[in-house]
Design a protein around this motif. Structure first.
Motif, PDB file in Angstrom:
ATOM      1  N   PRO A  95       3.146  -3.085  -1.140  1.00  0.00           N
ATOM      2  CA  PRO A  95       3.833  -3.473   0.095  1.00  0.00           C
ATOM      3  C   PRO A  95       3.082  -4.581   0.831  1.00  0.00           C
ATOM      4  O   PRO A  95       1.850  -4.582   0.885  1.00  0.00           O
ATOM      5  CB  PRO A  95       3.847  -2.175   0.915  1.00  0.00           C
ATOM      6  CG  PRO A  95       3.706  -1.087  -0.090  1.00  0.00           C
ATOM      7  CD  PRO A  95       2.843  -1.641  -1.176  1.00  0.00           C
ATOM      8  N   THR A 127       1.647  -6.558   3.940  1.00  0.00           N
ATOM      9  CA  THR A 127       1.235  -6.263   5.307  1.00  0.00           C
ATOM     10  C   THR A 127       2.161  -7.028   6.252  1.00  0.00           C
ATOM     11  O   THR A 127       2.327  -8.238   6.132  1.00  0.00           O
ATOM     12  CB  THR A 127      -0.221  -6.674   5.540  1.00  0.00           C
ATOM     13  OG1 THR A 127      -0.391  -8.054   5.163  1.00  0.00           O
ATOM     14  CG2 THR A 127      -1.161  -5.828   4.700  1.00  0.00           C
ATOM     15  N   ASP A 143      10.520   0.067   3.255  1.00  0.00           N
ATOM     16  CA  ASP A 143       9.119   0.341   3.568  1.00  0.00           C
ATOM     17  C   ASP A 143       8.232   0.247   2.328  1.00  0.00           C
ATOM     18  O   ASP A 143       7.007   0.128   2.445  1.00  0.00           O
ATOM     19  CB  ASP A 143       8.968   1.710   4.228  1.00  0.00           C
ATOM     20  CG  ASP A 143       9.751   2.801   3.524  1.00  0.00           C
ATOM     21  OD1 ASP A 143      10.620   2.473   2.683  1.00  0.00           O
ATOM     22  OD2 ASP A 143       9.516   3.979   3.809  1.00  0.00           O
ATOM     23  N   LYS A 144       8.848   0.299   1.138  1.00  0.00           N
ATOM     24  CA  LYS A 144       8.064   0.083  -0.081  1.00  0.00           C
ATOM     25  C   LYS A 144       7.670  -1.378  -0.246  1.00  0.00           C
ATOM     26  O   LYS A 144       6.728  -1.692  -0.966  1.00  0.00           O
ATOM     27  CB  LYS A 144       8.877   0.518  -1.315  1.00  0.00           C
ATOM     28  CG  LYS A 144       9.116   2.007  -1.416  1.00  0.00           C
ATOM     29  CD  LYS A 144       9.889   2.324  -2.693  1.00  0.00           C
ATOM     30  CE  LYS A 144      10.131   3.817  -2.842  1.00  0.00           C
ATOM     31  NZ  LYS A 144      10.888   4.108  -4.093  1.00  0.00           N
ATOM     32  N   TYR A 177       7.660  -3.674   2.682  1.00  0.00           N
ATOM     33  CA  TYR A 177       7.019  -4.166   3.904  1.00  0.00           C
ATOM     34  C   TYR A 177       6.283  -3.025   4.603  1.00  0.00           C
ATOM     35  O   TYR A 177       6.897  -2.060   5.057  1.00  0.00           O
ATOM     36  CB  TYR A 177       8.061  -4.766   4.847  1.00  0.00           C
ATOM     37  CG  TYR A 177       8.846  -5.896   4.226  1.00  0.00           C
ATOM     38  CD1 TYR A 177       8.251  -7.119   3.948  1.00  0.00           C
ATOM     39  CD2 TYR A 177      10.197  -5.732   3.899  1.00  0.00           C
ATOM     40  CE1 TYR A 177       8.963  -8.149   3.357  1.00  0.00           C
ATOM     41  CE2 TYR A 177      10.923  -6.763   3.321  1.00  0.00           C
ATOM     42  CZ  TYR A 177      10.295  -7.964   3.049  1.00  0.00           C
ATOM     43  OH  TYR A 177      11.010  -8.975   2.474  1.00  0.00           O
ATOM     44  N   ASP A 178       4.982  -3.145   4.669  1.00  0.00           N
ATOM     45  CA  ASP A 178       4.140  -2.151   5.328  1.00  0.00           C
ATOM     46  C   ASP A 178       3.870  -2.627   6.763  1.00  0.00           C
ATOM     47  O   ASP A 178       3.003  -3.472   7.000  1.00  0.00           O
ATOM     48  CB  ASP A 178       2.822  -1.998   4.560  1.00  0.00           C
ATOM     49  CG  ASP A 178       1.867  -1.028   5.230  1.00  0.00           C
ATOM     50  OD1 ASP A 178       2.309  -0.240   6.093  1.00  0.00           O
ATOM     51  OD2 ASP A 178       0.656  -1.067   4.911  1.00  0.00           O
ATOM     52  N   GLN A 191       2.320  -2.878   9.980  1.00  0.00           N
ATOM     53  CA  GLN A 191       1.041  -2.483  10.565  1.00  0.00           C
ATOM     54  C   GLN A 191       0.928  -2.882  12.029  1.00  0.00           C
ATOM     55  O   GLN A 191      -0.026  -2.485  12.712  1.00  0.00           O
ATOM     56  CB  GLN A 191      -0.106  -3.119   9.768  1.00  0.00           C
ATOM     57  CG  GLN A 191      -0.156  -2.684   8.316  1.00  0.00           C
ATOM     58  CD  GLN A 191      -1.363  -3.224   7.576  1.00  0.00           C
ATOM     59  OE1 GLN A 191      -2.153  -3.991   8.118  1.00  0.00           O
ATOM     60  NE2 GLN A 191      -1.521  -2.821   6.317  1.00  0.00           N
TER      61      GLN A 191
END
Length: 463
Positions: free
Chosen positions: A142, A144, A165-166, A168-169, A171
């Motif tokens: 993914p 950040t 979400d897999k 794009y993580d 944060q």
């Protein structure tokens, strides 16, 4: 070359190879069908080059329709969605090739081998989508991600809701004001989503991201969409952008009208049995009128009566108040109405509106004057969608949902208006097939919703 650029090049190259594998796999059943059955039954059998030309034509068709239906986006969509889109691309390609084979054989060919080939294509598509999906997320972790917002929030929720979400993580979720105060907070991010940010702040963040090699996704504002249709030119030895009201070339309008008449006439003839069955079903169930007329707005605010098969009770609006449908739970919808709405059959009489010239096949969907007035009172820009003739289908219908917020529908319609093109019209016509059996595209609005602001308050759902 920066690390981001190098990684991006490797990412795109590997994706192209995997997509090429898909095109090869989907072509195999058709090729077998051609060589083992249809090639031997042509009026004048081809030599090797002719056979290869037939296969090449299928490859081109599948690639084109695959792009129209977003059939290769295995990193952005669920496996079932990819298989459905590839099924559509393969089915349309097979149908076109069936017509070609019909011309080559000079008689109506047996369709069964083609159906078997389509079954094989769906099977191979399922295998490819499953393993390509697993491969992608095993090879590419993914990214950040930061979400920057101003007037509207919720992108981070949608990323999870749509299964991204897999990829794009998230944060960091931060306001534009706080981000500009400390742009270095974006260092180390691979992707940035910007939502509802004013142009001045957006440009500051955008330039910083480009300098750092960060991918950026921007949800545009109305002004951005209008500017996207600007004509690039030079004046006073300076670069210039000319922006004006929707004013397409006469030849575009002529070809568009010819397509409207030809396609609607053809559709009326082909669909006449469905018209008859639907009319009988409506009349038998509650003995009310078959058709339903409703005043709508088209180009420059002109009013016309849109024609539909009646899907609600005769007294659905007996109090005289215009209401949007709340979806499948709306108790005003009749049993027959639920079926014809689910299959979009209730919209078919609008083909007569197209022949008359009130509607085009592609354009912004016509709104009711009462509801349009509510939207315009709270969002004056809503009237900008009346620059073009209303349509049976449109950009917002293909890429949005029934309950997509008015602001977002307006943005989509203005994106279409900004770039008038017969190619774009044809793409939207083809893409309309994709949503015919997708329940999300006909979801209703929340019960009691009658104003633009009511819907606009649901940004988290409708971004």
């Amino acid at each position: 070359m920066t690390k981001h650029a190098s990684t991006g090049f490797e990412h795109d190259l590997l994706l192209r190879i995997v997509k090429l594998l898909n095109v090869t796999m989907i072509t195999i059943p058709f090729a077998l069908c051609w060589f083992l059955y249809y090639a031997q039954r042509t009026e004048a059998p081809f030599y090797a080059k002719g056979n290869y030309l037939i296969i090449a034509l299928f490859v081109v068709l599948y690639t084109v329709f695959g792009r129209v239906y977003d059939a290769f986006l295995m990193s952005m969509q669920r496996i079932a969605e990819v298989v459905y889109e590839q099924f559509l691309a393969a089915a349309v390609s097979d149908f076109v090739m069936y017509i070609v084979i019909w011309l080559l054989t000079k008689h109506l060919p047996n369709i069964l081998p083609g159906v078997v080939a389509l079954g094989g294509q769906v099977l191979l598509s399922t295998v490819w989508a499953t393993y390509a999906h697993k491969w992608y997320f095993a090879v590419f972790p993914p990214q950040t991600t930061a979400v920057i917002y101003d007037g509207r929030q919720g992108i981070e929720r949608l990323i999870g809701q749509y299964g991204l979400d897999k990829k794009y993580d998230v944060q960091l979720a931060i306001s534009a004001e706080d981000c500009i105060a400390n742009l270095a907070i974006l260092d180390g991010m691979e992707t940035v989503f910007m939502s509802g940010i004013h142009s001045h702040d957006r440009n500051i963040i955008l330039k910083y991201c480009i300098d750092k090699g960060i991918n950026v996704f921007v949800i545009p504002r109305i002004g951005d969409t209008i500017m996207s249709g600007a004509h690039h030119m030079h004046m006073f030895h300076l670069p210039m952008l000319r922006v004006r009201r929707y004013n397409p070339q006469p030849e575009y309008l002529f070809v568009k009208r010819v397509l409207d008449v030809v396609i609607s006439l053809f559709a009326l003839v082909i669909l006449s049995p469905i018209f008859l069955i639907t009319a009988i079903a409506i009349k038998v169930t509650d003995h009310g009128p078959v058709f339903y007329k409703q005043t709508r707005l088209t180009k420059d605010g002109k009013e016309f009566d849109i024609l539909k098969f009646r899907s609600m009770r005769v007294d659905a609006e007996k109090d005289g108040i215009a209401r949007l449908s709340s979806g499948e739970h709306d108790d005003r919808i009749t049993p027959v109405g639920r079926v014809i709405r689910a299959c979009r059959i209730d919209e078919l009489p609008q083909l007569l509106n197209i022949l008359k010239g009130d509607l085009s096949i592609v354009g912004p969907r016509p709104e009711r004057p009462e509801i349009a007035a509510q939207y315009c009172a709270e969002m004056p820009e809503f009237a900008l969608r009346l620059q073009a003739k209303a349509g049976l289908t449109g950009y917002a219908q293909v890429y949005g949902k029934y309950n997509t917020a008015p602001y977002d529908k307006l943005t989509m319609d203005l994106m279409y208006i900004a770039h008038p093109s017969i190619i774009e019209d044809l793409k939207i016509m083809l893409a309309t097939v994709k949503i015919l059996f997708v329940p999300e595209s006909t979801e209703g609005v929340a019960e009691g919703t009658t104003t633009a602001m009511d819907e606009q308050n649901n940004d988290l759902v409708h971004l």
